[in-house]
Design a protein around this motif. Structure first.
Motif, PDB file in Angstrom:
ATOM      1  N   GLY A  36      26.817 -20.530  12.624  1.00  0.00           N
ATOM      2  CA  GLY A  36      26.498 -19.119  12.785  1.00  0.00           C
ATOM      3  C   GLY A  36      25.030 -18.802  12.919  1.00  0.00           C
ATOM      4  O   GLY A  36      24.609 -17.681  12.626  1.00  0.00           O
ATOM      5  N   ALA A  37      24.227 -19.754  13.367  1.00  0.00           N
ATOM      6  CA  ALA A  37      22.781 -19.542  13.484  1.00  0.00           C
ATOM      7  C   ALA A  37      22.353 -19.649  14.938  1.00  0.00           C
ATOM      8  O   ALA A  37      22.853 -20.486  15.690  1.00  0.00           O
ATOM      9  CB  ALA A  37      22.021 -20.567  12.651  1.00  0.00           C
ATOM     10  N   GLN A  38      21.404 -18.805  15.331  1.00  0.00           N
ATOM     11  CA  GLN A  38      20.876 -18.856  16.694  1.00  0.00           C
ATOM     12  C   GLN A  38      20.070 -20.128  16.921  1.00  0.00           C
ATOM     13  O   GLN A  38      20.156 -20.765  17.969  1.00  0.00           O
ATOM     14  CB  GLN A  38      20.002 -17.633  16.960  1.00  0.00           C
ATOM     15  CG  GLN A  38      19.367 -17.620  18.345  1.00  0.00           C
ATOM     16  CD  GLN A  38      18.330 -16.521  18.509  1.00  0.00           C
ATOM     17  OE1 GLN A  38      17.912 -15.906  17.532  1.00  0.00           O
ATOM     18  NE2 GLN A  38      17.917 -16.275  19.729  1.00  0.00           N
ATOM     19  N   ILE A  39      19.258 -20.500  15.938  1.00  0.00           N
ATOM     20  CA  ILE A  39      18.462 -21.738  16.018  1.00  0.00           C
ATOM     21  C   ILE A  39      18.723 -22.537  14.730  1.00  0.00           C
ATOM     22  O   ILE A  39      17.901 -22.546  13.823  1.00  0.00           O
ATOM     23  CB  ILE A  39      16.959 -21.452  16.242  1.00  0.00           C
ATOM     24  CG1 ILE A  39      16.435 -20.345  15.315  1.00  0.00           C
ATOM     25  CG2 ILE A  39      16.701 -21.086  17.694  1.00  0.00           C
ATOM     26  CD1 ILE A  39      14.927 -20.149  15.442  1.00  0.00           C
ATOM     27  N   PRO A  40      19.858 -23.232  14.689  1.00  0.00           N
ATOM     28  CA  PRO A  40      20.305 -23.856  13.444  1.00  0.00           C
ATOM     29  C   PRO A  40      19.477 -25.064  13.037  1.00  0.00           C
ATOM     30  O   PRO A  40      18.908 -25.776  13.869  1.00  0.00           O
ATOM     31  CB  PRO A  40      21.746 -24.279  13.764  1.00  0.00           C
ATOM     32  CG  PRO A  40      21.776 -24.424  15.249  1.00  0.00           C
ATOM     33  CD  PRO A  40      20.832 -23.379  15.777  1.00  0.00           C
ATOM     34  N   ASN A  41      19.441 -25.284  11.740  1.00  0.00           N
ATOM     35  CA  ASN A  41      18.881 -26.499  11.167  1.00  0.00           C
ATOM     36  C   ASN A  41      20.001 -27.508  10.945  1.00  0.00           C
ATOM     37  O   ASN A  41      21.179 -27.145  10.863  1.00  0.00           O
ATOM     38  CB  ASN A  41      18.193 -26.203   9.837  1.00  0.00           C
ATOM     39  CG  ASN A  41      16.988 -25.300  10.009  1.00  0.00           C
ATOM     40  OD1 ASN A  41      16.130 -25.548  10.849  1.00  0.00           O
ATOM     41  ND2 ASN A  41      16.917 -24.237   9.215  1.00  0.00           N
ATOM     42  N   GLY A  42      19.632 -28.785  10.843  1.00  0.00           N
ATOM     43  CA  GLY A  42      20.648 -29.800  10.623  1.00  0.00           C
ATOM     44  C   GLY A  42      20.063 -31.068  10.067  1.00  0.00           C
ATOM     45  O   GLY A  42      18.838 -31.234   9.958  1.00  0.00           O
ATOM     46  N   VAL A  43      20.947 -31.978   9.702  1.00  0.00           N
ATOM     47  CA  VAL A  43      20.585 -33.289   9.177  1.00  0.00           C
ATOM     48  C   VAL A  43      21.424 -34.329   9.907  1.00  0.00           C
ATOM     49  O   VAL A  43      22.635 -34.149  10.086  1.00  0.00           O
ATOM     50  CB  VAL A  43      20.844 -33.387   7.661  1.00  0.00           C
ATOM     51  CG1 VAL A  43      20.536 -34.787   7.143  1.00  0.00           C
ATOM     52  CG2 VAL A  43      20.038 -32.336   6.905  1.00  0.00           C
TER      53      VAL A  43
END
Length: 225
Positions: A36-43
């Protein structure tokens, strides 16, 4: 283990994101990408992700703090947290950092390893956001740098935008980053425009760090567990 920001690829379908991880890292790698994020973070991790989620960043609406608990070799788990702080003001970055420190304190067992990595958008190494995190991770130097000793990571290489910060438990195991025949005692800031010989980081090309809209250099740190 990679903490990645603005984790968008093609249509952002599960199949496309999986394809990116497979082709860039390998099909055995695990990943978590916030929803649900426009510019998502991740691992992204070569080791199993056994738990993951996101913590709300109350200062911004288009991303949060993405975290993953990773079963690295040995009896202690690694908690990797991918962050992207605001550009708008140092006071808002401080508020974000304080919020993040609270989440870590309430969720992560004291004996586990913690790494926070990503785009902090900090103008200098004495910003209040770093102070807000200093009780959680080590924010002091020496810092990763390129072969010329420059540790700044924005496009013009004038500001320390990007960080990989660890707690004292993990910091005790820090070791040099070795790439091919090159060794970087405190970790590496990767700027393909300056890296030599470029063959050591193939398939990267010299022009990559100067690509259109490129704003950040990668930061690499190593720990021998």
């Amino acid at each position: 283990v990679v903490m990645i920001q603005e984790f968008n690829y093609r249509s952002n379908s599960s199949a496309d994101i999986r394809s990116f991880v497979d082709s860039t890292f390998g099909p055995s790698f695990a990943y978590y990408r916030e929803g649900g994020a426009q510019i998502p973070n991740g691992v992204i991790s070569r080791y199993p992700i056994v738990e993951s989620g996101e913590w709300d960043d109350s200062q911004v609406s288009n991303r949060d703090f993405a975290w993953a608990r990773i079963d690295i070799p040995g009896p202690v788990d690694l908690w990797a947290i991918s962050v992207h702080l605001l550009t708008s003001s140092s006071s808002k970055r401080k508020a974000e950092a304080s919020e993040l420190a609270g989440y870590i304190a309430s969720k992560i067992p004291a004996g586990d390893y913690v790494v926070i990595g990503g785009d902090f958008n900090t103008d200098n190494r004495s910003e209040a956001a770093l102070g807000a995190l200093s009780g959680t991770v080590d924010t002091s130097g020496p810092y990763p740098a390129d072969a010329s000793g420059n540790g700044n990571t924005n496009a013009s290489r004038g500001k320390p935008y990007d960080w990989v910060l660890v707690d004292s438990d993990l910091g005790a195991y820090r070791t040099a980053t070795v790439v091919g025949g090159s060794s970087f005692a405190n970790g590496l800031v990767v700027d393909t425009r300056r890296y030599s010989p470029i063959s050591e980081i193939a398939p990267a090309a010299t022009s990559d760090s100067g690509a259109t809209n490129m704003q950040h250099m990668a930061v690499v740190r190593d720990f021998a567990l």
